[in-house]
Design a protein around this motif. Structure first.
Motif, PDB file in Angstrom:
ATOM      1  N   LEU A   6       0.822  -1.213   0.000  1.00 35.29           N
ATOM      2  CA  LEU A   6       0.000   0.000   0.000  1.00 35.29           C
ATOM      3  C   LEU A   6       0.853   1.259   0.000  1.00 35.29           C
ATOM      4  CD1 LEU A   6      -2.714  -1.108   2.593  1.00 35.29           C
ATOM      5  CD2 LEU A   6      -3.120  -0.607   0.176  1.00 35.29           C
ATOM      6  N   ALA A   7       1.986   1.225   0.708  1.00 31.75           N
ATOM      7  CA  ALA A   7       2.841   2.411   0.797  1.00 31.75           C
ATOM      8  C   ALA A   7       3.357   2.830  -0.562  1.00 31.75           C
ATOM      9  CB  ALA A   7       4.010   2.133   1.746  1.00 31.75           C
ATOM     10  N   PHE A   8       3.766   1.877  -1.389  1.00 31.84           N
ATOM     11  CA  PHE A   8       4.316   2.215  -2.702  1.00 31.84           C
ATOM     12  C   PHE A   8       3.239   2.687  -3.683  1.00 31.84           C
ATOM     13  CE2 PHE A   8       7.918  -0.357  -1.178  1.00 31.84           C
ATOM     14  CZ  PHE A   8       8.945   0.516  -1.488  1.00 31.84           C
ATOM     15  N   LYS A   9       1.967   2.474  -3.334  1.00 30.73           N
ATOM     16  CA  LYS A   9       0.883   2.956  -4.184  1.00 30.73           C
ATOM     17  C   LYS A   9       0.340   4.315  -3.742  1.00 30.73           C
ATOM     18  CE  LYS A   9      -2.406   0.370  -5.743  1.00 30.73           C
ATOM     19  NZ  LYS A   9      -2.231   0.495  -7.194  1.00 30.73           N
ATOM     20  N   PHE A  10       0.200   4.507  -2.429  1.00 27.59           N
ATOM     21  CA  PHE A  10      -0.585   5.651  -1.948  1.00 27.59           C
ATOM     22  C   PHE A  10       0.151   6.627  -1.037  1.00 27.59           C
ATOM     23  CE2 PHE A  10      -3.779   2.127  -2.410  1.00 27.59           C
ATOM     24  CZ  PHE A  10      -4.339   2.613  -3.587  1.00 27.59           C
ATOM     25  N   VAL A  11       1.263   6.244  -0.451  1.00 27.37           N
ATOM     26  CA  VAL A  11       1.948   7.144   0.480  1.00 27.37           C
ATOM     27  C   VAL A  11       2.890   8.050  -0.306  1.00 27.37           C
ATOM     28  CG1 VAL A  11       3.515   7.295   2.459  1.00 27.37           C
ATOM     29  CG2 VAL A  11       1.762   5.506   2.385  1.00 27.37           C
ATOM     30  N   PRO A  12       2.778   9.376  -0.144  1.00 26.85           N
ATOM     31  CA  PRO A  12       3.618  10.292  -0.932  1.00 26.85           C
ATOM     32  C   PRO A  12       5.065  10.286  -0.476  1.00 26.85           C
ATOM     33  CG  PRO A  12       2.362  11.522   0.688  1.00 26.85           C
ATOM     34  CD  PRO A  12       1.874  10.094   0.774  1.00 26.85           C
ATOM     35  N   THR A  13       5.925  10.758  -1.360  1.00 27.82           N
ATOM     36  CA  THR A  13       7.347  10.855  -1.015  1.00 27.82           C
ATOM     37  C   THR A  13       7.672  12.152  -0.303  1.00 27.82           C
ATOM     38  OG1 THR A  13       7.824  11.864  -3.163  1.00 27.82           O
ATOM     39  CG2 THR A  13       8.005   9.464  -3.016  1.00 27.82           C
ATOM     40  N   THR A  14       6.750  13.104  -0.331  1.00 33.47           N
ATOM     41  CA  THR A  14       7.026  14.425   0.242  1.00 33.47           C
ATOM     42  C   THR A  14       6.971  14.400   1.758  1.00 33.47           C
ATOM     43  OG1 THR A  14       4.697  14.907  -0.108  1.00 33.47           O
ATOM     44  CG2 THR A  14       6.245  15.748  -1.735  1.00 33.47           C
ATOM     45  N   ALA A  15       7.462  15.492   2.354  1.00 32.37           N
ATOM     46  CA  ALA A  15       7.413  15.689   3.792  1.00 32.37           C
ATOM     47  C   ALA A  15       6.112  16.392   4.159  1.00 32.37           C
ATOM     48  CB  ALA A  15       8.615  16.530   4.237  1.00 32.37           C
ATOM     49  N   PRO A  16       5.763  16.487   5.457  1.00 29.77           N
ATOM     50  CA  PRO A  16       4.571  17.232   5.852  1.00 29.77           C
ATOM     51  C   PRO A  16       4.585  18.659   5.304  1.00 29.77           C
ATOM     52  CG  PRO A  16       5.373  15.970   7.701  1.00 29.77           C
ATOM     53  CD  PRO A  16       6.396  15.825   6.613  1.00 29.77           C
ATOM     54  N   GLY A  17       3.442  19.099   4.794  1.00 25.63           N
ATOM     55  CA  GLY A  17       3.349  20.416   4.185  1.00 25.63           C
ATOM     56  C   GLY A  17       3.491  20.378   2.684  1.00 25.63           C
ATOM     57  N   GLY A  18       3.813  19.207   2.097  1.00 24.44           N
ATOM     58  CA  GLY A  18       3.921  19.072   0.662  1.00 24.44           C
ATOM     59  C   GLY A  18       5.279  19.413   0.093  1.00 24.44           C
ATOM     60  N   VAL A  19       6.234  19.808   0.963  1.00 14.31           N
ATOM     61  CA  VAL A  19       7.555  20.163   0.457  1.00 14.31           C
ATOM     62  C   VAL A  19       8.384  18.911   0.233  1.00 14.31           C
ATOM     63  CG1 VAL A  19       7.510  22.397   1.615  1.00 14.31           C
ATOM     64  CG2 VAL A  19       8.503  20.428   2.789  1.00 14.31           C
ATOM     65  N   ALA A  20       9.434  19.059  -0.556  1.00 16.96           N
ATOM     66  CA  ALA A  20      10.334  17.933  -0.796  1.00 16.96           C
ATOM     67  C   ALA A  20      11.060  17.574   0.488  1.00 16.96           C
ATOM     68  CB  ALA A  20      11.344  18.295  -1.882  1.00 16.96           C
ATOM     69  N   ALA A  21      11.320  16.295   0.674  1.00 16.06           N
ATOM     70  CA  ALA A  21      12.044  15.828   1.850  1.00 16.06           C
ATOM     71  C   ALA A  21      13.521  16.106   1.646  1.00 16.06           C
ATOM     72  CB  ALA A  21      11.807  14.330   2.052  1.00 16.06           C
ATOM     73  N   ALA A  22      14.009  17.200   2.250  1.00 16.75           N
ATOM     74  CA  ALA A  22      15.380  17.616   1.947  1.00 16.75           C
ATOM     75  C   ALA A  22      16.069  18.300   3.115  1.00 16.75           C
ATOM     76  CB  ALA A  22      15.374  18.564   0.748  1.00 16.75           C
ATOM     77  N   ARG A  23      15.680  17.979   4.346  1.00 20.65           N
ATOM     78  CA  ARG A  23      16.335  18.618   5.484  1.00 20.65           C
ATOM     79  C   ARG A  23      17.796  18.190   5.539  1.00 20.65           C
ATOM     80  NH1 ARG A  23      13.997  17.993  11.470  1.00 20.65           N
ATOM     81  NH2 ARG A  23      12.609  19.648  10.775  1.00 20.65           N
ATOM     82  N   GLN A  24      18.672  19.153   5.742  1.00 16.65           N
ATOM     83  CA  GLN A  24      20.101  18.870   5.769  1.00 16.65           C
ATOM     84  C   GLN A  24      20.657  18.720   7.183  1.00 16.65           C
ATOM     85  OE1 GLN A  24      21.716  18.236   2.923  1.00 16.65           O
ATOM     86  NE2 GLN A  24      19.743  18.569   1.911  1.00 16.65           N
TER      87      GLN A  24
END
Length: 499
Positions: free
Chosen positions: A204-222
């Motif tokens: 289910l995760a590979f079908k419906f869970v988004p890759t983004t972080a909360p808020g819709g931003v790209a997951a890119a915390r450094q």
């Protein structure tokens, strides 16, 4: 901190597909429910791993020749790992996004289940339980974040109710199946029960869970995770639980030292989190959350509620098997109707949570939970089984009033950037209470058994043993009464603006 919803990251780069916006376009209005279903399955697996093992503790204790002190670490070790790892969820989601974080936890949970089921040494069983606890701690705050972000305010109670109904059905049915498995195949079969749930959650995760972080931003915390805060939280939790364990030993000085260490670790942890905020860093727990009175009072209720809930979850199967000499399959059968009633109650109360004040629903639930514990003192050696079923149903109806409303009522006043921190923090507080509750019940039980001249090592059933268990149930009922006093402070007229 999270940022306002946007399909692009702060540096202008396009978020890696599929983002939540793309998935919403692909699946339409039903997408938010598909996303909720996806995280529901994984949460079901994590909660099942935390509760179902209690049915197997007596059998596991005999297999490894464990005393009560070591056996209770099967539950409390899981709780420690779960409690501490909950604080890492906001950082993991911002750094890796929903999908990678969720998939990673499911793989770790499944690995823990396989390792525990194959282990021939008790130390490896504990390692497996810690691995399961780490995974469960990370995944459990995620649904609350999704409900508060993906659903409109007037839908959040219904979503929370439907989610809660699905989550409790597996643990409700699990002990019944688990009890039969223990009787037929032994304690190892309990660990393998999480595997099919983990496999389904990965699909289910590979079908419906988004890759983004909360808020819709790209997951890119450094930035790196707050390792100092995490270490302080771990040390404090371990000191607290070990201090509670030492209270029943012959080393009161060591117990006092450990409990003092827990208090000192908490104080330093709070100081460090405030310093991180002042320096512009990303703390594990944002102290600004407690400037919202509704959240602060909800955290107090969550701690006491966790103590009573998880303490009783540990105590009830031991009580039925050791004091009443029921088989593991009987224990599961007794708890099954209560679990089904809980699922139905949550679905109904979820709709009420959109319209009724939080403090009313939570108070009703705590009253029913306190009554269910108090009624246990009426049980005796010749009592029929049906009163146990009724008492369990009353308690689960109480839980049904608390579960959908407490988190929503506590977190609704929060600013959106604080929602991930709020979800992890209130989950942390609840699990800290739960970890304490497991140890507290084990300590008080052993203390009262010794006072009545009995012990769990004895194979004989006695009225003295029942009296010892009854005194522990009275203690849990008293804790619920204290939580009711805190729940009254959730009333809106007492709410103040964040400072």
């Amino acid at each position: 901190m999270t940022h306002p919803s946007s399909p692009v990251a702060a540096d202008g780069a396009t978020a890696p597909p599929p983002s939540m916006n793309l998935l919403r376009e692909r699946y339409g209005e039903r997408y938010r429910w598909l996303l909720l279903l996806s995280v529901m399955v994984g949460t079901m697996a994590s909660i099942m791993s935390s509760t179902i093992v209690n049915v197997a503790i007596p059998d596991m204790s005999r297999h490894f020749a464990l005393g009560q002190e070591r056996a209770q670490w099967v539950s409390s070790g899981f709780m420690v790992a779960t409690t501490v790892s909950m604080l890492t969820t906001p950082w993991l989601l911002s750094r890796y996004g929903y999908r990678r974080t969720y998939v990673g936890t499911m793989l770790l949970l499944m690995a823990g289940g396989v390792l525990g089921g194959l282990s021939n040494v008790f130390s490896l069983v504990l390692v497996a339980r810690v691995a399961e606890g780490l995974a469960a701690g990370v995944v459990q705050p995620i649904p609350a974040i999704i409900i508060l972000r993906a659903f409109e305010p007037h839908e959040q109670g219904r979503a929370s109710g439907i989610f809660g109904m699905g989550v409790v059905l597996a643990p409700a049915i699990g002990p019944s199946i688990g009890g039969v498995l223990v009787d037929l195949f032994g304690w190892r079969s309990i660990f393998f029960m999480v595997v099919p749930f983990c496999l389904a959650s990965l699909w289910l995760a590979f079908k419906f869970v988004p890759t983004t972080a909360p808020g819709g931003v790209a997951a890119a915390r450094q930035g790196a995770i707050d390792w100092r805060g995490l270490l302080l939280g771990t040390i404090g939790t371990l000191c607290l639980l070990n201090g509670l364990v030492e209270l029943r030993g012959n080393a009161p000085g060591e117990a006092a030292l450990l409990l003092a260490g827990a208090v000192a670790s908490l104080a330093v942890f709070v100081w460090w989190q405030k310093r991180m905020i002042a320096a512009g860093g990303e703390p594990l727990m944002n102290m600004a959350l407690f400037g919202y009175r509704q959240f602060a009072m909800g955290s107090v209720v969550a701690f006491i509620y966790g103590t009573a809930l998880f303490g009783s979850t540990y105590l009830l199967p031991v009580y039925m098997q050791v004091a009443l000499h029921l088989s593991a399959s009987h224990v599961g059968t007794i708890m099954l109707p209560a679990g089904i009633v809980l699922a139905i109650t949550i679905a109904g109360v979820g709709r009420l949570a959109d319209r009724q004040p939080t403090w009313v629903l939570v108070s009703i639930g705590l009253v029913l939970l306190a009554i269910s514990f108090a009624l246990m003192v009426w049980m005796h050696l010749r009592s029929p089984i049906w009163p146990l079923v009724v008492f369990a149903i009353i308690g689960r109806i109480g839980l049904g009033f608390i579960l959908p409303s407490l988190n929503l009522g506590s977190m609704r006043p929060l600013a959106k950037p604080l929602i991930p921190q709020g979800a992890s923090t209130i989950s942390f507080v609840r699990m800290l209470g739960g970890a304490s509750g497991v140890s507290l019940c084990a300590i008080v039980l052993e203390w009262r058994l010794a006072a009545h001249g009995d012990s769990l090592a004895s194979s004989m059933t006695s009225t003295a043993r029942l009296a010892a268990f009854n005194e522990v149930f009275v203690m849990l009922s008293g804790l619920c009464v204290v939580a009711i006093c805190a729940a009254w402070q959730l009333r809106e007229k007492h709410e103040k603006k964040p400072v």
